[in-house]
Design a protein around this motif. Structure first.
Motif, PDB file in Angstrom:
ATOM      1  N   UNK A 121       0.834  -1.209   0.000  1.00 21.23           N
ATOM      2  CA  UNK A 121       0.000   0.000   0.000  1.00 21.23           C
ATOM      3  C   UNK A 121       0.867   1.257   0.000  1.00 21.23           C
ATOM      4  N   UNK A 122       1.945   1.219   0.758  1.00 20.59           N
ATOM      5  CA  UNK A 122       2.835   2.383   0.826  1.00 20.59           C
ATOM      6  C   UNK A 122       3.532   2.627  -0.508  1.00 20.59           C
ATOM      7  N   UNK A 123       3.996   1.554  -1.140  1.00 20.16           N
ATOM      8  CA  UNK A 123       4.705   1.711  -2.416  1.00 20.16           C
ATOM      9  C   UNK A 123       3.771   2.187  -3.526  1.00 20.16           C
ATOM     10  N   UNK A 124       2.595   1.587  -3.608  1.00 24.61           N
ATOM     11  CA  UNK A 124       1.718   1.846  -4.750  1.00 24.61           C
ATOM     12  C   UNK A 124       0.806   3.056  -4.572  1.00 24.61           C
ATOM     13  N   UNK A 125       0.352   3.307  -3.346  1.00 25.98           N
ATOM     14  CA  UNK A 125      -0.655   4.344  -3.131  1.00 25.98           C
ATOM     15  C   UNK A 125      -0.137   5.542  -2.343  1.00 25.98           C
ATOM     16  N   UNK A 126       0.507   5.282  -1.204  1.00 27.33           N
ATOM     17  CA  UNK A 126       0.868   6.379  -0.312  1.00 27.33           C
ATOM     18  C   UNK A 126       2.108   7.138  -0.766  1.00 27.33           C
ATOM     19  N   UNK A 127       3.060   6.454  -1.392  1.00 28.81           N
ATOM     20  CA  UNK A 127       4.272   7.136  -1.858  1.00 28.81           C
ATOM     21  C   UNK A 127       3.945   8.254  -2.854  1.00 28.81           C
ATOM     22  N   UNK A 128       3.134   8.004  -3.892  1.00 31.16           N
ATOM     23  CA  UNK A 128       2.791   9.100  -4.808  1.00 31.16           C
ATOM     24  C   UNK A 128       2.085  10.261  -4.106  1.00 31.16           C
ATOM     25  N   UNK A 129       1.265   9.952  -3.108  1.00 34.68           N
ATOM     26  CA  UNK A 129       0.579  11.011  -2.359  1.00 34.68           C
ATOM     27  C   UNK A 129       1.586  11.872  -1.603  1.00 34.68           C
ATOM     28  N   UNK A 130       2.509  11.217  -0.912  1.00 33.54           N
ATOM     29  CA  UNK A 130       3.513  11.950  -0.138  1.00 33.54           C
ATOM     30  C   UNK A 130       4.410  12.775  -1.049  1.00 33.54           C
ATOM     31  N   UNK A 131       4.780  12.219  -2.186  1.00 30.08           N
ATOM     32  CA  UNK A 131       5.635  12.929  -3.140  1.00 30.08           C
ATOM     33  C   UNK A 131       4.945  14.191  -3.647  1.00 30.08           C
ATOM     34  N   UNK A 132       3.659  14.089  -3.933  1.00 32.37           N
ATOM     35  CA  UNK A 132       2.887  15.243  -4.408  1.00 32.37           C
ATOM     36  C   UNK A 132       2.840  16.348  -3.353  1.00 32.37           C
ATOM     37  N   UNK A 133       2.646  15.974  -2.090  1.00 30.39           N
ATOM     38  CA  UNK A 133       2.552  16.966  -1.017  1.00 30.39           C
ATOM     39  C   UNK A 133       3.891  17.663  -0.768  1.00 30.39           C
ATOM     40  N   UNK A 176      -2.781  22.487   1.922  1.00 29.20           N
ATOM     41  CA  UNK A 176      -2.972  21.143   1.359  1.00 29.20           C
ATOM     42  C   UNK A 176      -4.230  20.450   1.879  1.00 29.20           C
ATOM     43  N   UNK A 177      -4.963  21.107   2.777  1.00 28.67           N
ATOM     44  CA  UNK A 177      -6.069  20.433   3.473  1.00 28.67           C
ATOM     45  C   UNK A 177      -7.136  19.884   2.533  1.00 28.67           C
ATOM     46  N   UNK A 178      -7.323  20.498   1.366  1.00 28.06           N
ATOM     47  CA  UNK A 178      -8.358  20.038   0.435  1.00 28.06           C
ATOM     48  C   UNK A 178      -7.844  19.029  -0.587  1.00 28.06           C
ATOM     49  N   UNK A 179      -6.563  18.742  -0.545  1.00 31.65           N
ATOM     50  CA  UNK A 179      -5.998  17.827  -1.540  1.00 31.65           C
ATOM     51  C   UNK A 179      -6.331  16.376  -1.192  1.00 31.65           C
ATOM     52  N   UNK A 180      -6.712  15.600  -2.194  1.00 26.34           N
ATOM     53  CA  UNK A 180      -7.081  14.195  -1.963  1.00 26.34           C
ATOM     54  C   UNK A 180      -5.889  13.384  -1.453  1.00 26.34           C
ATOM     55  N   UNK A 181      -4.676  13.788  -1.857  1.00 33.82           N
ATOM     56  CA  UNK A 181      -3.473  13.078  -1.402  1.00 33.82           C
ATOM     57  C   UNK A 181      -3.289  13.235   0.111  1.00 33.82           C
ATOM     58  N   UNK A 182      -3.573  14.433   0.596  1.00 35.95           N
ATOM     59  CA  UNK A 182      -3.456  14.682   2.034  1.00 35.95           C
ATOM     60  C   UNK A 182      -4.510  13.881   2.796  1.00 35.95           C
ATOM     61  N   UNK A 190      12.080   2.275  -2.899  1.00 33.63           N
ATOM     62  CA  UNK A 190      10.792   2.969  -2.846  1.00 33.63           C
ATOM     63  C   UNK A 190      10.359   3.221  -1.401  1.00 33.63           C
ATOM     64  N   UNK A 191      10.500   2.209  -0.563  1.00 33.73           N
ATOM     65  CA  UNK A 191      10.116   2.365   0.839  1.00 33.73           C
ATOM     66  C   UNK A 191      11.031   3.367   1.551  1.00 33.73           C
ATOM     67  N   UNK A 192      12.307   3.342   1.211  1.00 34.82           N
ATOM     68  CA  UNK A 192      13.248   4.300   1.797  1.00 34.82           C
ATOM     69  C   UNK A 192      12.868   5.727   1.421  1.00 34.82           C
ATOM     70  N   UNK A 193      12.549   5.930   0.162  1.00 39.09           N
ATOM     71  CA  UNK A 193      12.155   7.264  -0.310  1.00 39.09           C
ATOM     72  C   UNK A 193      10.861   7.705   0.374  1.00 39.09           C
ATOM     73  N   UNK A 194       9.922   6.789   0.505  1.00 42.54           N
ATOM     74  CA  UNK A 194       8.654   7.103   1.169  1.00 42.54           C
ATOM     75  C   UNK A 194       8.888   7.500   2.631  1.00 42.54           C
ATOM     76  N   UNK A 195       9.755   6.763   3.310  1.00 40.86           N
ATOM     77  CA  UNK A 195      10.069   7.063   4.711  1.00 40.86           C
ATOM     78  C   UNK A 195      10.605   8.489   4.839  1.00 40.86           C
TER      79      UNK A 195
END
Length: 290
Positions: free
Chosen positions: A27-39, A83-89, A61-66
């Motif tokens: 989940x972190x690699x596929x979904x949460x990492x792109x969200x964190x990168x965008x923010x 960022x409060x209205x962003x779907x990634x947040x 990927x996990x290291x970068x996400x961390x």
């Protein structure tokens, strides 16, 4: 032949830990990492260079996400409106605010840290008294009659430090490190120096101060704290001095101070050698053997 495999509390909880980790990594690699990168890009913040804890060192990927999450956790809450209205947040908050990690605490950050039973227990003790058995027992008493289903909360009900450590490590990104400063103790200094020693020391100080511009205070009860602080600052471990030499054997006799066993208790040793040992050499030898 049928062999029994008993699944008790430890087995089922550590089994859950394995299943959680595998699912969470994906989940972190596929979904949460792109969200964190965008923010991070939206907020234009630098990426933190931090020690990579837990399983986050397993893949790039996990290291970068961390690193991304650690960077976001350092952003002050005043920037939340950006960022409060962003779907990634919102997607990341859904995870970081989940009760499976504990009670959410924003602590002036746009991302919360979870407060789990271990965090709460640590606050009850001065760091000098941090011992696993006390911390776990305190945490257990706090949650034994509750429905705390946080990852570490479940583990605490077993009182098994192996289980609790494994679960805590799995949730390392969501939990803050408890930072405690011990209370500064107040001391009462009691002068218990024999009168003969006190007199002789003061005779020494009187003569020494004749040719030294930085005067030593005289030894008396009014200067108890002064002398005790000097005693604590004195570096004694590893001091070594050659006392004599046996010319017939060409051997040197030494006295030295080292540590007793693995403690910091001072220990006197005497020894012979065919060379003179200096304090520098003796200290190096002590630390190499530890």
């Amino acid at each position: 032949m049928i062999k029994e495999r008993i699944i008790g509390d430890r087995e089922v909880i550590l089994g859950l830990d394995y299943l959680y980790r595998n699912s969470m990594k994906m989940h972190e690699r596929k979904t949460l990492l792109p969200c964190a990168d965008t923010l991070v890009k939206k907020l234009s913040i630098p990426i933190e260079d931090v020690p990579i804890e837990g399983y986050y060192s397993e893949t790039p990927e996990l290291t970068y996400y961390f690193k991304l999450i650690k960077s976001l956790q350092n952003v002050n809450i005043v920037r939340r409106s950006e960022i409060s209205d962003m779907k990634e947040y919102q997607k990341l908050l859904e995870v970081f605010g989940s009760p499976i990690y504990g009670e959410s605490n924003f602590e002036n950050s746009i991302f919360p840290h979870a407060v789990d039973p271990i965090s709460t227990s640590l606050k009850k003790f001065s760091p000098a008294w941090w011992k696993a058995v006390s911390i776990i027992n305190e945490a257990y008493e706090n949650i034994k009659d509750s429905n705390n289903f946080s990852l570490t909360g479940i583990g605490i009900l077993t009182k098994d430090p192996v289980v609790i450590t494994a679960l805590r490590e799995s949730a390392v990104l969501f939990l803050s490190v408890e930072r405690a400063s011990p209370e500064t103790p107040k001391y009462q200094y009691i002068w218990s120096v024999s009168s003969n020693i006190e007199n002789l020391i003061n005779m020494f100080i009187y003569e020494f101060n004749k040719f030294i511009p930085y005067k030593i205070l005289y030894a008396n009860k009014n200067n108890s704290e002064y002398f005790y602080n000097a005693y604590e600052e004195n570096r004694l471990i590893g001091r070594c001095v050659c006392i004599g030499k046996d010319n017939s054997l060409n051997k040197y006799y030494h006295w030295a101070i080292n540590k007793k066993d693995s403690s910091d208790e001072l220990n006197f040793v005497e020894f012979w050698d065919d060379k003179i040992w200096t304090t520098e050499q003796y200290r190096l030898n002590i630390y190499r053997s530890e």
